[in-house]
Design an enzyme around this catalytic site. Structure first.
Site, PDB file in Angstrom:
ATOM      1  N   ASN A  98      35.766  11.940  -7.224  1.00 29.24           N
ATOM      2  CA  ASN A  98      36.588  12.783  -8.100  1.00 29.24           C
ATOM      3  C   ASN A  98      37.821  11.975  -8.480  1.00 29.24           C
ATOM      4  O   ASN A  98      38.085  10.917  -7.898  1.00 29.24           O
ATOM      5  CB  ASN A  98      36.915  14.128  -7.459  1.00 29.24           C
ATOM      6  CG  ASN A  98      37.710  13.987  -6.195  1.00 29.24           C
ATOM      7  OD1 ASN A  98      38.837  13.510  -6.224  1.00 29.24           O
ATOM      8  ND2 ASN A  98      37.133  14.377  -5.080  1.00 29.24           N
ATOM      9  N   GLY A 124      29.921  16.320  -0.839  1.00 22.55           N
ATOM     10  CA  GLY A 124      28.725  15.668  -1.373  1.00 22.55           C
ATOM     11  C   GLY A 124      28.639  14.193  -1.033  1.00 22.55           C
ATOM     12  O   GLY A 124      29.016  13.755   0.057  1.00 22.55           O
ATOM     13  N   ASP A 129      30.351  11.745  -2.117  1.00 21.75           N
ATOM     14  CA  ASP A 129      31.685  11.154  -1.952  1.00 21.75           C
ATOM     15  C   ASP A 129      32.112  11.215  -0.466  1.00 21.75           C
ATOM     16  O   ASP A 129      32.524  10.207   0.131  1.00 21.75           O
ATOM     17  CB  ASP A 129      32.658  11.953  -2.839  1.00 21.75           C
ATOM     18  CG  ASP A 129      34.001  11.302  -3.031  1.00 21.75           C
ATOM     19  OD1 ASP A 129      34.169  10.140  -2.606  1.00 21.75           O
ATOM     20  OD2 ASP A 129      34.888  11.957  -3.621  1.00 21.75           O
ATOM     21  N   SER A 149      27.189  13.782 -11.069  1.00 20.01           N
ATOM     22  CA  SER A 149      27.550  15.072 -11.706  1.00 20.01           C
ATOM     23  C   SER A 149      26.582  16.233 -11.474  1.00 20.01           C
ATOM     24  O   SER A 149      26.845  17.343 -11.933  1.00 20.01           O
ATOM     25  CB  SER A 149      27.764  14.953 -13.227  1.00 20.01           C
ATOM     26  OG  SER A 149      29.043  14.430 -13.489  1.00 20.01           O
ATOM     27  N   THR A 150      25.442  15.993 -10.794  1.00 16.40           N
ATOM     28  CA  THR A 150      24.446  17.084 -10.712  1.00 16.40           C
ATOM     29  C   THR A 150      24.577  17.936  -9.444  1.00 16.40           C
ATOM     30  O   THR A 150      23.746  18.803  -9.196  1.00 16.40           O
ATOM     31  CB  THR A 150      23.006  16.543 -10.821  1.00 16.40           C
ATOM     32  OG1 THR A 150      22.728  15.717  -9.685  1.00 16.40           O
ATOM     33  CG2 THR A 150      22.824  15.758 -12.092  1.00 16.40           C
ATOM     34  N   GLY A 151      25.640  17.690  -8.660  1.00 18.70           N
ATOM     35  CA  GLY A 151      25.903  18.522  -7.482  1.00 18.70           C
ATOM     36  C   GLY A 151      27.013  19.499  -7.802  1.00 18.70           C
ATOM     37  O   GLY A 151      26.854  20.390  -8.642  1.00 18.70           O
ATOM     38  N   ALA A 152      28.162  19.295  -7.166  1.00 18.54           N
ATOM     39  CA  ALA A 152      29.305  20.193  -7.345  1.00 18.54           C
ATOM     40  C   ALA A 152      29.735  20.304  -8.810  1.00 18.54           C
ATOM     41  O   ALA A 152      30.282  21.324  -9.225  1.00 18.54           O
ATOM     42  CB  ALA A 152      30.470  19.699  -6.496  1.00 18.54           C
ATOM     43  N   TYR A 153      29.488  19.257  -9.605  1.00 18.18           N
ATOM     44  CA  TYR A 153      29.925  19.258 -11.007  1.00 18.18           C
ATOM     45  C   TYR A 153      28.935  19.947 -11.951  1.00 18.18           C
ATOM     46  O   TYR A 153      29.180  20.012 -13.160  1.00 18.18           O
ATOM     47  CB  TYR A 153      30.257  17.840 -11.471  1.00 18.18           C
ATOM     48  CG  TYR A 153      31.591  17.321 -10.947  1.00 18.18           C
ATOM     49  CD1 TYR A 153      32.391  18.089 -10.102  1.00 18.18           C
ATOM     50  CD2 TYR A 153      32.061  16.055 -11.304  1.00 18.18           C
ATOM     51  CE1 TYR A 153      33.605  17.611  -9.622  1.00 18.18           C
ATOM     52  CE2 TYR A 153      33.283  15.576 -10.838  1.00 18.18           C
ATOM     53  CZ  TYR A 153      34.052  16.354  -9.995  1.00 18.18           C
ATOM     54  OH  TYR A 153      35.250  15.871  -9.530  1.00 18.18           O
TER      55      TYR A 153
HETATM   56  P1  ADP Z   1      29.163  15.548  -8.304  1.00 19.62           P
HETATM   57  O1  ADP Z   1      30.504  16.116  -7.923  1.00 19.62           O
HETATM   58  O2  ADP Z   1      29.286  14.325  -9.197  1.00 19.62           O
HETATM   59  O3  ADP Z   1      28.236  16.586  -8.835  1.00 19.62           O
HETATM   60  P2  ADP Z   1      27.870  15.589  -5.665  1.00 19.62           P
HETATM   61  O4  ADP Z   1      28.097  14.662  -4.543  1.00 19.62           O
HETATM   62  O5  ADP Z   1      28.248  17.029  -5.486  1.00 19.62           O
HETATM   63  O6  ADP Z   1      28.596  14.931  -6.942  1.00 19.62           O
HETATM   64  O7  ADP Z   1      26.346  15.555  -6.077  1.00 19.62           O
HETATM   65  C1  ADP Z   1      25.754  14.490  -6.781  1.00 19.62           C
HETATM   66  C2  ADP Z   1      24.351  14.246  -6.256  1.00 19.62           C
HETATM   67  O8  ADP Z   1      24.439  13.470  -5.055  1.00 19.62           O
HETATM   68  C3  ADP Z   1      23.581  15.513  -5.886  1.00 19.62           C
HETATM   69  O9  ADP Z   1      22.264  15.385  -6.400  1.00 19.62           O
HETATM   70  C4  ADP Z   1      23.560  15.469  -4.358  1.00 19.62           C
HETATM   71  O10 ADP Z   1      22.386  16.076  -3.844  1.00 19.62           O
HETATM   72  C5  ADP Z   1      23.525  13.979  -4.111  1.00 19.62           C
HETATM   73  N1  ADP Z   1      23.906  13.500  -2.774  1.00 19.62           N
HETATM   74  C6  ADP Z   1      24.666  14.102  -1.826  1.00 19.62           C
HETATM   75  N2  ADP Z   1      24.768  13.306  -0.726  1.00 19.62           N
HETATM   76  C7  ADP Z   1      24.054  12.167  -0.999  1.00 19.62           C
HETATM   77  C8  ADP Z   1      23.762  10.972  -0.275  1.00 19.62           C
HETATM   78  N3  ADP Z   1      24.221  10.760   0.949  1.00 19.62           N
HETATM   79  N4  ADP Z   1      22.983  10.023  -0.883  1.00 19.62           N
HETATM   80  C9  ADP Z   1      22.509  10.210  -2.144  1.00 19.62           C
HETATM   81  N5  ADP Z   1      22.759  11.316  -2.883  1.00 19.62           N
HETATM   82  C10 ADP Z   1      23.514  12.285  -2.317  1.00 19.62           C
END
Ligand code: ADP
Length: 183
Positions: free
Chosen positions: A30, A38, A40, A130-134
């Site tokens: 972020n 996630g 990050d 961007s496909t998780g929390a965003y």
């Molecule tokens: P954003 O805020 O950009 O959406 P997120 O971390 O919430 O980022 O999600 C982005 C993607 O990363 C999602 O598909 C999530 O399932 C995936 N993710 C979460 N943890 C990991 C990890 N350790 N390795 C790879 N992908 C991950």
């Protein structure tokens, strides 16, 4: 799945990006660069607290205290990660699709690949930015991610790009999207 493009390798794998031994892994950060949930959070936990210190230095010295805008990317060392470097990029928050979300997401991939080339790295691994929390719809995000990377690889010989998807379902979506566009 693995394909060859202009002497480069593009692959899709299911896994945890913090365990990937690439020259650089990309963090869906972020704008604060101070870590979060996630991927990050997982990257900061695995890299150790020196990563946060370097991110804070970048905020102060390179960004003059400002947040990193979405679409931009900066690079740090990987510390305790198996990867040598982390490229931190800020994906767009999905706001319905009319706020240049696709363009900003494409810039995340472009700017990360530009850093890869600038530092002569040969293997970079991306999560699904961007496909998780965003909340960016994953089918659309996959198309933007894949088209941006494939068009880049058609022009530049850099090495290997791996998409590391966190679930089997996400991996299937990325692979199907690739087949639909280029298969
Ligand atoms: P954003 O805020 O950009 O959406 P997120 O971390 O919430 O980022 O999600 C982005 C993607 O990363 C999602 O598909 C999530 O399932 C995936 N993710 C979460 N943890 C990991 C990890 N350790 N390795 C790879 N992908 C991950």
């Amino acid at each position: 799945m693995k394909v060859e493009i202009n002497g480069n390798i593009l692959e899709f794998k299911k896994g945890d990006i913090t365990t990937v031994q690439a020259d650089a892994i990309v963090n869906a950060a972020n704008g604060t660069l101070l870590g979060g949930g996630g991927v990050d959070g997982a990257i900061h936990r695995a890299a150790g607290k020196e990563l946060l210190q370097e991110c804070k230095r970048i905020r102060e010295e390179q960004l003059h205290g400002e947040e990193l805008p979405s679409g931009d990317a900066v690079m740090t060392k990987g510390y305790n990660l198996p990867a040598d470097y982390v490229i931190h990029t800020v994906g767009p928050v999905w706001e319905g699709g009319e706020h240049k979300e696709a363009e900003r997401l494409s810039n995340c991939y472009k700017n990360s690949l530009a850093l890869m080339r600038e530092h002569q790295l040969q293997h970079i691994a991306f999560p699904s930015i961007s496909t998780g929390a965003y909340r960016f719809p994953i089918e659309l995000a996959a198309a933007v991610a894949i088209e941006t990377v494939v068009e880049y690889l058609k022009k530049e010989r850099v090495g290997k790009v791996t998409f590391v998807l966190f679930s089997e379902e996400d991996k299937e979506i990325y692979q199907t999207t690739y087949e639909n566009i280029y298969g």
